[in-house]
Design a protein around this motif. Structure first.
Motif, PDB file in Angstrom:
ATOM      1  N   SER A   1       0.903  -1.194   0.003  1.00 29.76           N
ATOM      2  CA  SER A   1       0.023   0.101  -0.109  1.00 29.76           C
ATOM      3  C   SER A   1       0.768   1.272  -0.229  1.00 29.76           C
ATOM      4  O   SER A   1       1.924   1.292   0.458  1.00 29.76           O
ATOM      5  N   GLU A   2       0.397   2.415  -0.360  1.00 30.52           N
ATOM      6  CA  GLU A   2       1.207   3.619  -0.407  1.00 30.52           C
ATOM      7  C   GLU A   2       1.854   4.013   0.934  1.00 30.52           C
ATOM      8  O   GLU A   2       3.299   4.485   0.961  1.00 30.52           O
ATOM      9  N   HIS A   3       1.006   3.719   1.948  1.00 28.57           N
ATOM     10  CA  HIS A   3       1.597   4.079   3.137  1.00 28.57           C
ATOM     11  C   HIS A   3       2.285   3.486   3.987  1.00 28.57           C
ATOM     12  O   HIS A   3       3.084   3.511   4.602  1.00 28.57           O
TER      13      HIS A   3
ATOM     14  N   PHE B   1      13.815  -0.749  -2.533  1.00 26.87           N
ATOM     15  CA  PHE B   1      12.796  -1.055  -3.656  1.00 26.87           C
ATOM     16  C   PHE B   1      11.369   0.039  -3.233  1.00 26.87           C
ATOM     17  O   PHE B   1      11.145  -0.056  -2.144  1.00 26.87           O
ATOM     18  N   ASP B   2      11.029   0.596  -4.281  1.00 27.86           N
ATOM     19  CA  ASP B   2       9.569   1.394  -4.204  1.00 27.86           C
ATOM     20  C   ASP B   2       8.584   0.687  -5.114  1.00 27.86           C
ATOM     21  O   ASP B   2       8.527   0.955  -6.163  1.00 27.86           O
ATOM     22  N   HIS B   3       7.874  -0.010  -4.327  1.00 27.91           N
ATOM     23  CA  HIS B   3       6.730  -0.825  -5.249  1.00 27.91           C
ATOM     24  C   HIS B   3       5.854   0.144  -5.554  1.00 27.91           C
ATOM     25  O   HIS B   3       5.165  -0.343  -6.905  1.00 27.91           O
ATOM     26  N   MET B   4       5.527   1.355  -5.224  1.00 26.88           N
ATOM     27  CA  MET B   4       4.431   2.190  -6.031  1.00 26.88           C
ATOM     28  C   MET B   4       5.183   2.606  -7.339  1.00 26.88           C
ATOM     29  O   MET B   4       4.408   2.674  -8.216  1.00 26.88           O
ATOM     30  N   GLN B   5       6.377   3.049  -7.244  1.00 30.58           N
ATOM     31  CA  GLN B   5       6.890   3.487  -8.572  1.00 30.58           C
ATOM     32  C   GLN B   5       7.631   2.394  -9.496  1.00 30.58           C
ATOM     33  O   GLN B   5       7.788   2.576 -10.421  1.00 30.58           O
ATOM     34  N   GLU B   6       7.624   1.158  -8.596  1.00 35.99           N
ATOM     35  CA  GLU B   6       8.180  -0.160  -9.579  1.00 35.99           C
ATOM     36  C   GLU B   6       9.483   0.388 -10.115  1.00 35.99           C
ATOM     37  O   GLU B   6       9.929   0.134 -11.139  1.00 35.99           O
TER      38      GLU B   6
ATOM     39  N   THR C   1       2.514  -6.225   5.851  1.00 39.63           N
ATOM     40  CA  THR C   1       3.230  -5.033   5.717  1.00 39.63           C
ATOM     41  C   THR C   1       4.680  -4.782   5.932  1.00 39.63           C
ATOM     42  O   THR C   1       5.376  -4.216   5.413  1.00 39.63           O
ATOM     43  N   PHE C   2       4.972  -5.768   7.116  1.00 41.10           N
ATOM     44  CA  PHE C   2       6.240  -5.624   7.648  1.00 41.10           C
ATOM     45  C   PHE C   2       6.835  -6.908   7.806  1.00 41.10           C
ATOM     46  O   PHE C   2       7.320  -7.318   8.785  1.00 41.10           O
ATOM     47  N   ALA C   3       7.011  -7.694   6.715  1.00 43.61           N
ATOM     48  CA  ALA C   3       7.615  -9.073   6.414  1.00 43.61           C
ATOM     49  C   ALA C   3       8.954  -9.146   6.544  1.00 43.61           C
ATOM     50  O   ALA C   3       9.490  -7.839   6.262  1.00 43.61           O
TER      51      ALA C   3
ATOM     52  N   PRO D   1       2.201  -7.978  10.615  1.00 39.34           N
ATOM     53  CA  PRO D   1       1.345  -6.729  10.413  1.00 39.34           C
ATOM     54  C   PRO D   1       1.542  -5.317  11.132  1.00 39.34           C
ATOM     55  O   PRO D   1       1.141  -4.350  10.796  1.00 39.34           O
ATOM     56  N   GLU D   2       2.351  -5.527  12.112  1.00 40.77           N
ATOM     57  CA  GLU D   2       2.478  -4.321  13.146  1.00 40.77           C
ATOM     58  C   GLU D   2       3.768  -3.616  12.876  1.00 40.77           C
ATOM     59  O   GLU D   2       4.926  -4.124  13.179  1.00 40.77           O
ATOM     60  N   ARG D   3       3.474  -2.371  13.070  1.00 41.04           N
ATOM     61  CA  ARG D   3       4.725  -1.621  13.087  1.00 41.04           C
ATOM     62  C   ARG D   3       5.152  -0.986  14.929  1.00 41.04           C
ATOM     63  O   ARG D   3       4.034  -0.525  15.636  1.00 41.04           O
ATOM     64  N   LEU D   4       6.107  -1.265  15.313  1.00 39.37           N
ATOM     65  CA  LEU D   4       6.496  -0.817  16.739  1.00 39.37           C
ATOM     66  C   LEU D   4       6.723   0.790  16.663  1.00 39.37           C
ATOM     67  O   LEU D   4       6.046   1.495  17.381  1.00 39.37           O
ATOM     68  N   LEU D   5       7.382   1.117  15.695  1.00 36.78           N
ATOM     69  CA  LEU D   5       7.758   2.447  15.714  1.00 36.78           C
ATOM     70  C   LEU D   5       8.299   2.956  14.343  1.00 36.78           C
ATOM     71  O   LEU D   5       9.243   2.197  13.637  1.00 36.78           O
ATOM     72  N   ARG D   6       8.198   4.166  13.729  1.00 34.25           N
ATOM     73  CA  ARG D   6       8.687   4.689  12.503  1.00 34.25           C
ATOM     74  C   ARG D   6       9.322   6.036  13.041  1.00 34.25           C
ATOM     75  O   ARG D   6       8.434   6.932  13.647  1.00 34.25           O
ATOM     76  N   HIS D   7      10.330   6.487  12.627  1.00 35.53           N
ATOM     77  CA  HIS D   7      10.921   7.801  12.623  1.00 35.53           C
ATOM     78  C   HIS D   7      11.286   8.344  11.214  1.00 35.53           C
ATOM     79  O   HIS D   7      12.198   7.719  10.686  1.00 35.53           O
ATOM     80  N   ASP D   8      10.659   9.450  11.083  1.00 34.62           N
ATOM     81  CA  ASP D   8      11.066  10.002   9.722  1.00 34.62           C
ATOM     82  C   ASP D   8      12.397  11.082   9.888  1.00 34.62           C
ATOM     83  O   ASP D   8      12.430  11.913   8.890  1.00 34.62           O
ATOM     84  N   GLY D   9      12.896  11.247  10.958  1.00 27.82           N
ATOM     85  CA  GLY D   9      13.724  12.061  11.354  1.00 27.82           C
ATOM     86  C   GLY D   9      13.497  13.464  12.103  1.00 27.82           C
ATOM     87  O   GLY D   9      14.125  14.079  12.729  1.00 27.82           O
ATOM     88  N   ALA D  10      12.150  13.403  12.360  1.00 30.00           N
ATOM     89  CA  ALA D  10      11.535  14.560  13.197  1.00 30.00           C
ATOM     90  C   ALA D  10      10.320  13.786  14.028  1.00 30.00           C
ATOM     91  O   ALA D  10      10.186  13.711  14.946  1.00 30.00           O
ATOM     92  N   ALA D  11       9.415  13.301  13.370  1.00 29.58           N
ATOM     93  CA  ALA D  11       8.222  12.626  13.740  1.00 29.58           C
ATOM     94  C   ALA D  11       8.428  11.566  14.152  1.00 29.58           C
ATOM     95  O   ALA D  11       8.892  10.520  13.278  1.00 29.58           O
ATOM     96  N   VAL D  12       7.695  10.779  15.286  1.00 25.73           N
ATOM     97  CA  VAL D  12       7.660   9.192  15.436  1.00 25.73           C
ATOM     98  C   VAL D  12       6.077   8.973  15.283  1.00 25.73           C
ATOM     99  O   VAL D  12       5.065   9.511  15.604  1.00 25.73           O
TER     100      VAL D  12
END
Length: 446
Positions: free
Chosen positions: A36-38, A136-141, A233-235, A250-261
Motif C-alpha cells: 500500500s502507499e502508506h 525498492f519502491d513498489h508504488m513506482q516499481e 506489510t512488515f515481513a 502486520p504491526e509497526r512498533l515505531l517509525r521515525h522520519d527524522g523528526a516525527a515518531v
C-alpha cells in the motif's frame, strides 16, 4: 556528512533476488509483501555487513570484541559517527543498522523487574552495519543500489546478477505446544485473577509451538511460502548463521522520519471468513466489542506515556483510535500514536523508552512483563521483539515481530497469543492464539 553512491537497477521481486544472495553473510530482507502507499511501499535487501553489533548473555560485542558500553548507547554512537545525507525521492533506508532486537532484550532495559534469566533462544540483539543496500519502491516499481562507494555497489550488483541458489524443503511437522489446552486456559484464568487483584490492567499471554528441524529444511524456502500464505506489510527474512527468522508481521512498533515518531499498536482480532456475510458479521463484532476497544485504548495510553518520556511536551497525539485493518487471515483494531522527539535525543533513546512494545507486554508494562515470565516460564526470543532498520540518515522503521517463526539449535519455534483483560474468556483466548498462527502453520505443511 557522507554522500551515498546511488545506482538504479531493474526492479525485480525482492524475495526472488534474495535467492541470488543465499549463502552470503547475514542475509537481510525487509519486505512489504502486502503493499500500500502508506504502510507497504518499500522493501530492502542487504548482506555482507561492514560490522556487527551483538548482545548475548556474555555481554555486548562489536565485531566479536566485548564492549563496556551498553548496546543502545553504542547504537547512538554508530549512527552519529556515520551520519549520511538523506536523498529525497528514494526509499527511506539508505544504509545503516538493520537486524532484530529480541523481546528478551527488554529485561536489560528494566533491570529492577523480577524477570528470570531464561536460557536464551538466540542473541538478545543483532544489528548489522550495512554500507550497501538494495532499496525498492513498489508504488513506482523502481529499485536502486545505495552504497558507501561505487566499488561496494559494483560488488553487490554482481551478486544480484548471479544465478538463484536452489531451495530445499519448506515443510515441518510434529509440532508440540508448551501448554496443553487445559493448561493454557488455566493460565488465562490466572492472568484474569492478577487483573482483578489490581496487579495489572492487561497482559499479553502466549504459547510456544516447537518442532525438530528435519534434514533438508530450508528457512528461505519456508519464507517464500509464508509470504504468499500470509502477505504482510512488515515481513522479513534473516539468516544470521546461528538463527534464521521468517516474519509476516502486520504491526509497526515505531517509525521515525527524522523528526516525527509514529507507533501503530494492534489490539483486537477476529478471524476472516470466506463467506462475505459471515466476514461482515465478524467485522461488526470486532468494531463494536467493548472488551477489544478497552484493550486497545489501554495500550494507547501506555504508548502515550512511553513516548512522552522522549517527546516534546504537547506533541503526543492519537490521530487514529481503534481503526479497522484487514489482513489475509484476520481483522485487527489498530491505533496510531504520533509525537516529535525532543531535541538532542536519538534513536537509541527512542528505543529505550518504547521497547518492548506495549501491545505485546500489557499495562503497566513492567508488572505485565513479570507476570508474563511467571506464567509462560520461557524466553520469547525474537518473537514479540522488533525487526527493522535504523538509518544513517535519521530514518527508522521497526516492526513488532508477531506472526514470526525462528529457527535455532535444530528447533523451529512459532508463538501465538493475545491480550488478556478482565473480560477475557479462556476458551476464546485459546482459539484466538491458534487463529494468529494458522497461516504460519499452513506454510509449514508438506
Amino acid at each position: 556528512m557522507r554522500e551515498p553512491h546511488i545506482r538504479e537497477i531493474v526492479c525485480l521481486e525482492p524475495s526472488a533476488l534474495a535467492l541470488r544472495l543465499k549463502g552470503q553473510r547475514h542475509l537481510t530482507l525487509l519486505e512489504s509483501v502486502m503493499r500500500s502507499e502508506h504502510l507497504g511501499r518499500y522493501s530492502f535487501l542487504a548482506c555482507n555487513p561492514a560490522s556487527s553489533l551483538e548482545v548475548t548473555a556474555e555481554g555486548t560485542f562489536l565485531d566479536g570484541t566485548r564492549q563496556d558500553t551498553d548496546a543502545l548507547t553504542l547504537v547512538s554512537r554508530i549512527l552519529a559517527a556515520n551520519r549520511q545525507r538523506h536523498v529525497p525521492g528514494l526509499p527511506p533506508f539508505q544504509g545503516g543498522l538493520a537486524g532484530y532486537i529480541s523481546y528478551d532484550f527488554g529485561r536489560q532495559l528494566e533491570p529492577d523487574a523480577r524477570i528470570p534469566g531464561f536460557a536464551a533462544l538466540c542473541p538478545d540483539l543483532v544489528l548489522h552495519h550495512f554500507d550497501c543496500v538494495a532499496a525498492f519502491d513498489h508504488m513506482q516499481e523502481r529499485a536502486w543500489i545505495i552504497a558507501e562507494s561505487a566499488a561496494r555497489a559494483d560488488q553487490f550488483e554482481a551478486l544480484l546478477n548471479g544465478r538463484p541458489r536452489p531451495l530445499g524443503s519448506h515443510a515441518i511437522t510434529g509440532w508440540q505446544s508448551n501448554f496443553t489446552r487445559e493448561d493454557y486456559e488455566t493460565a488465562i484464568a490466572r492472568t484474569v485473577e492478577f487483573i482483578l487483584a489490581g496487579d495489572i490492567f492487561q497482559a499479553n499471554i502466549t504459547q510456544m509451538f516447537e518442532a525438530a528441524i528435519p534434514e533438508g529444511f530450508d528457512p528461505l524456502a519456508f519464507y517464500r511460502v509464508l509470504r504468499l500464505k500470509n502477505p504482510a506489510t512488515f515481513a522479513a527474512f534473516m539468516d544470521y548463521g546461528t538463527v534464521q527468522i521468517a516474519s509476516s508481521s502486520p504491526e509497526r512498533l515505531l517509525r521515525h522520519d527524522g523528526a516525527a515518531v509514529e507507533a501503530r499498536p494492534i489490539k483486537g482480532t477476529r478471524r476472516r471468513d470466506s463467506d462475505p456475510s459471515r466476514d461482515a458479521n465478524l467485522i461488526a463484532d470486532l468494531t463494536s466489542s467493548r472488551k477489544d476497544r478497552a484493550e486497545n485504548v489501554m495500550i494507547v495510553d501506555l504508548l502515550r506515556n512511553d513516548l512522552s518520556r522522549v517527546s516534546k511536551p504537547g506533541s503526543v497525539k492519537v490521530p487514529v483510535l481503534c481503526g479497522l485493518e484487514t489482513y489475509a487471515n484476520v481483522h485487527h483494531l489498530v491505533s496510531v500514536i504520533t509525537s516529535e522527539l525532543k531535541d538532542g535525543l536519538g534513536l537509541g533513546e527512542l528505543i529505550g523508552a518504547t521497547f518492548p512494545g506495549g501491545s505485546i507486554t500489557g499495562a503497566p508494562k513492567i508488572r505485565a512483563m513479570e507476570i508474563i515470565a511467571e506464567i509462560e516460564q520461557a524466553p520469547r526470543g525474537v518473537y514479540c521483539g522488533a525487526i527493522g532498520y535504523l538509518g544513517f540518515n535519521g530514518k527508522a522503521d521497526l516492526n513488532i515481530a508477531i506472526r514470526t517463526a525462528q529457527f535455532a539449535d535444530g528447533v523451529a519455534r512459532v508463538q501465538g497469543g493475545g491480550g488478556i483483560t478482565a473480560r477475557s474468556n479462556p476458551a476464546a483466548e485459546y482459539e484466538e492464539s491458534l487463529t494468529k498462527i494458522k497461516r504460519i502453520m499452513e506454510a509449514f505443511a508438506p
